[in-house]
Motif scaffolding. Structure first.
Motif, PDB file in Angstrom:
ATOM      1  N   THR A  75      43.154 -31.616  26.131  1.00  0.00           N
ATOM      2  CA  THR A  75      42.609 -32.401  27.225  1.00  0.00           C
ATOM      3  C   THR A  75      41.420 -31.742  28.021  1.00  0.00           C
ATOM      4  O   THR A  75      40.161 -32.356  28.171  1.00  0.00           O
ATOM      5  CB  THR A  75      43.602 -32.856  28.193  1.00  0.00           C
ATOM      6  OG1 THR A  75      43.843 -31.919  29.098  1.00  0.00           O
ATOM      7  CG2 THR A  75      44.938 -33.712  27.732  1.00  0.00           C
ATOM      8  N   VAL A  76      41.342 -30.358  28.105  1.00  0.00           N
ATOM      9  CA  VAL A  76      40.379 -29.873  28.650  1.00  0.00           C
ATOM     10  C   VAL A  76      39.078 -29.886  27.721  1.00  0.00           C
ATOM     11  O   VAL A  76      37.909 -29.897  28.071  1.00  0.00           O
ATOM     12  CB  VAL A  76      40.647 -28.237  29.099  1.00  0.00           C
ATOM     13  CG1 VAL A  76      39.511 -27.429  29.590  1.00  0.00           C
ATOM     14  CG2 VAL A  76      41.858 -28.270  29.867  1.00  0.00           C
ATOM     15  N   ALA A  79      37.646 -33.178  27.918  1.00  0.00           N
ATOM     16  CA  ALA A  79      36.659 -33.158  29.311  1.00  0.00           C
ATOM     17  C   ALA A  79      35.656 -32.705  29.262  1.00  0.00           C
ATOM     18  O   ALA A  79      34.473 -33.026  29.894  1.00  0.00           O
ATOM     19  CB  ALA A  79      37.726 -32.659  30.414  1.00  0.00           C
ATOM     20  N   VAL A  95      34.275 -31.411  35.945  1.00  0.00           N
ATOM     21  CA  VAL A  95      35.840 -31.348  35.525  1.00  0.00           C
ATOM     22  C   VAL A  95      36.593 -30.674  36.311  1.00  0.00           C
ATOM     23  O   VAL A  95      36.248 -29.396  36.650  1.00  0.00           O
ATOM     24  CB  VAL A  95      35.745 -30.668  33.916  1.00  0.00           C
ATOM     25  CG1 VAL A  95      37.120 -30.205  33.552  1.00  0.00           C
ATOM     26  CG2 VAL A  95      34.802 -31.433  33.125  1.00  0.00           C
ATOM     27  N   SER A  97      40.522 -29.138  36.523  1.00  0.00           N
ATOM     28  CA  SER A  97      41.586 -28.875  35.815  1.00  0.00           C
ATOM     29  C   SER A  97      42.791 -28.512  36.289  1.00  0.00           C
ATOM     30  O   SER A  97      42.874 -27.628  37.475  1.00  0.00           O
ATOM     31  CB  SER A  97      41.172 -27.784  34.737  1.00  0.00           C
ATOM     32  OG  SER A  97      42.463 -27.460  34.137  1.00  0.00           O
ATOM     33  N   SER A 100      44.359 -23.609  36.050  1.00  0.00           N
ATOM     34  CA  SER A 100      43.070 -22.848  36.426  1.00  0.00           C
ATOM     35  C   SER A 100      42.630 -22.209  35.279  1.00  0.00           C
ATOM     36  O   SER A 100      43.328 -21.117  34.610  1.00  0.00           O
ATOM     37  CB  SER A 100      43.592 -21.877  37.545  1.00  0.00           C
ATOM     38  OG  SER A 100      43.794 -22.466  38.750  1.00  0.00           O
ATOM     39  N   CYS A 105      35.964 -24.150  34.277  1.00  0.00           N
ATOM     40  CA  CYS A 105      35.707 -25.406  35.103  1.00  0.00           C
ATOM     41  C   CYS A 105      36.419 -25.217  36.388  1.00  0.00           C
ATOM     42  O   CYS A 105      37.149 -24.268  36.528  1.00  0.00           O
ATOM     43  CB  CYS A 105      36.354 -26.867  34.479  1.00  0.00           C
ATOM     44  SG  CYS A 105      38.181 -26.646  33.950  1.00  0.00           S
ATOM     45  N   SER A 107      39.104 -25.857  39.438  1.00  0.00           N
ATOM     46  CA  SER A 107      40.432 -26.431  39.361  1.00  0.00           C
ATOM     47  C   SER A 107      40.629 -27.557  40.431  1.00  0.00           C
ATOM     48  O   SER A 107      39.791 -27.948  41.052  1.00  0.00           O
ATOM     49  CB  SER A 107      41.414 -25.262  40.328  1.00  0.00           C
ATOM     50  OG  SER A 107      41.254 -23.912  39.383  1.00  0.00           O
ATOM     51  N   ALA A 126      41.412 -32.723  34.001  1.00  0.00           N
ATOM     52  CA  ALA A 126      41.787 -32.288  32.619  1.00  0.00           C
ATOM     53  C   ALA A 126      43.101 -31.586  33.042  1.00  0.00           C
ATOM     54  O   ALA A 126      43.691 -31.288  34.230  1.00  0.00           O
ATOM     55  CB  ALA A 126      40.653 -31.103  32.377  1.00  0.00           C
ATOM     56  N   ALA A 127      43.842 -31.223  31.994  1.00  0.00           N
ATOM     57  CA  ALA A 127      45.189 -30.705  31.651  1.00  0.00           C
ATOM     58  C   ALA A 127      46.324 -31.280  32.263  1.00  0.00           C
ATOM     59  O   ALA A 127      47.044 -30.647  32.370  1.00  0.00           O
ATOM     60  CB  ALA A 127      44.809 -29.176  32.457  1.00  0.00           C
ATOM     61  N   GLY A 130      49.314 -30.466  34.474  1.00  0.00           N
ATOM     62  CA  GLY A 130      49.530 -29.049  34.564  1.00  0.00           C
ATOM     63  C   GLY A 130      50.903 -28.576  34.255  1.00  0.00           C
ATOM     64  O   GLY A 130      51.174 -27.427  34.530  1.00  0.00           O
ATOM     65  N   THR A 136      49.421 -37.573  29.852  1.00  0.00           N
ATOM     66  CA  THR A 136      48.175 -38.306  30.873  1.00  0.00           C
ATOM     67  C   THR A 136      48.260 -39.453  31.622  1.00  0.00           C
ATOM     68  O   THR A 136      47.615 -39.789  32.549  1.00  0.00           O
ATOM     69  CB  THR A 136      46.853 -37.882  30.040  1.00  0.00           C
ATOM     70  OG1 THR A 136      47.184 -38.421  28.660  1.00  0.00           O
ATOM     71  CG2 THR A 136      46.611 -36.502  29.597  1.00  0.00           C
TER      72      THR A 136
END
Ligand code: UDP
Length: 230
Positions: A75-76, A79, A95, A97, A100, A105, A107, A126-127, A130, A136
Motif C-alpha cells: 500500500t505504501v 501511495a 503520504v 504512513s 514509520s 514519507c 508518519s 498508507a500502510a 499498521g 484497508t
C-alpha cells in the motif's frame, strides 16, 4: 466537506500493468473535480494490485503477520505512485504512513493529516492501520472517523454500487440502492469487510459505494449505493 475515498490497489491497474496510465489519469481528474468544489480529500489506498497478505500466508514458511506487513508495504508503494502522479498533475499531495518510514514519507498523525487537508492537499493514507489481520477497508472507516470525514466513498472496479451477487459472475444479480449495515452483515454481502461495516455502524459513518469512474459524482443521490449506518 472532508471526504475520504477508499481506492483498492486494483483500481490503479490497467492495460495488464500494476499501474495503468489511463486509470491514474482518470482518478486524478476525479480528485481535481472534488477539490475544485472545495472538498478536502483523504485517500486510503489498498495494495491488492501488488500483494495481499493471504496470497503468501502459510506458504514458504511465511507467517500470516509477516505476509500482512508485506501487504502494508504494497500500500505504501501505491501511495508513493499516486502522490507523484497527482503532483505531476499539480494536485498537491502528502503520504502519511501508519508504519514509520521517515526516509520515505510522513508518519500518520491525525492533526497533521487535518492540517494538510486544510491547506488543500490530498492526504494519502498508507500502510493501512499498521497492524496485521486488518484490511484497508477497515482502515478507511477508521481514518474517516479520526479525521472527521462526513462520508466515506468506496470506489469499486467495474461495478456501480452494491448488488445481491457479483454482477460479473451472476446475471441475476440485482442492484441495491440503499442498505443498512445490519442488512449487509446479516446477508453476508461482500461489499466490504465485516469489521469495516461493524465499525461504520457503531460510529454512524455514512458510506457510498460507486465505480471508480464516478468518484466525483458520489455525493449525488442518483449515483451508486448508500450504506446507512444502522
Ligand atoms: N493490511 C494489513 N493491515 C491493514 C491494512 C492492510 O495487514 O491495516 C495488509 C493485508 O495483508 C492486505 C494488504 O495489506 O491484504 C493489502 O490491503 P488490501 O487487501 O486491503 O488492499 P485492496 O484489496 O484494497 O487493494
Amino acid at each position: 466537506m472532508i471526504l475520504t475515498i477508499k481506492l483498492s490497489g486494483e483500481g490503479l491497474s490497467g492495460d495488464g500493468n500494476k499501474f495503468g496510465h489511463s486509470r491514474l489519469h482518470m482518478i486524478s481528474d476525479q480528485i481535481r473535480i472534488l477539490l475544485d468544489q472545495g472538498h478536502q480529500i483523504g485517500i486510503v489506498i489498498g495494495g491488492g494490485n501488488i500483494f495481499r497478505g493471504k496470497d503468501l500466508s502459510g506458504n514458504l514458511g511465511v507467517e500470516r503477520t509477516t505476509a500482512d506487513y508485506i501487504g502494508m508495504l504494497a500500500t505504501v508503494q501505491n501511495a508513493l505512485v499516486l502522490r507523484d502522479y497527482f503532483e505531476s498533475r499539480e494536485i498537491e499531495s502528502r503520504v502519511l504512513s501508519a508504519v514509520s518510514m521517515p526516509q520515505i514519507c510522513e508518519s500518520f498523525i491525525p492533526k497533521r493529516a487535518n492540517r494538510h487537508l486544510e491547506k488543500g492537499r490530498v492526504v494519502i493514507f498508507a500502510a493501512g492501520l499498521g497492524a496485521p489481520y486488518f484490511t484497508t477497508d477497515t482502515c478507511a472507516v477508521q481514518r474517516s472517523l479520526e479525521i472527521g470525514a462526513k462520508i466515506l466513498i468506496m470506489a469499486k472496479n467495474g461495478v456501480e454500487g452494491i448488488y445481491t451477487a457479483d454482477p460479473k459472475k451472476d446475471l441475476s444479480a440485482r442492484f441495491i440502492k440503499d442498505i443498512t449495515c445490519t442488512e449487509i452483515l446479516e446477508q453476508g454481502l461482500a461489499v466490504a469487510d465485516a469489521a469495516a461495516i461493524g465499525l461504520a455502524k457503531e460510529n454512524k459513518l455514512h458510506i457510498k459505494i460507486v465505480s471508480v469512474e464516478k468518484i466525483s459524482e458520489a455525493l449525488l443521490l442518483e449515483v451508486g449505493s448508500s450504506i446507512i449506518p444502522r
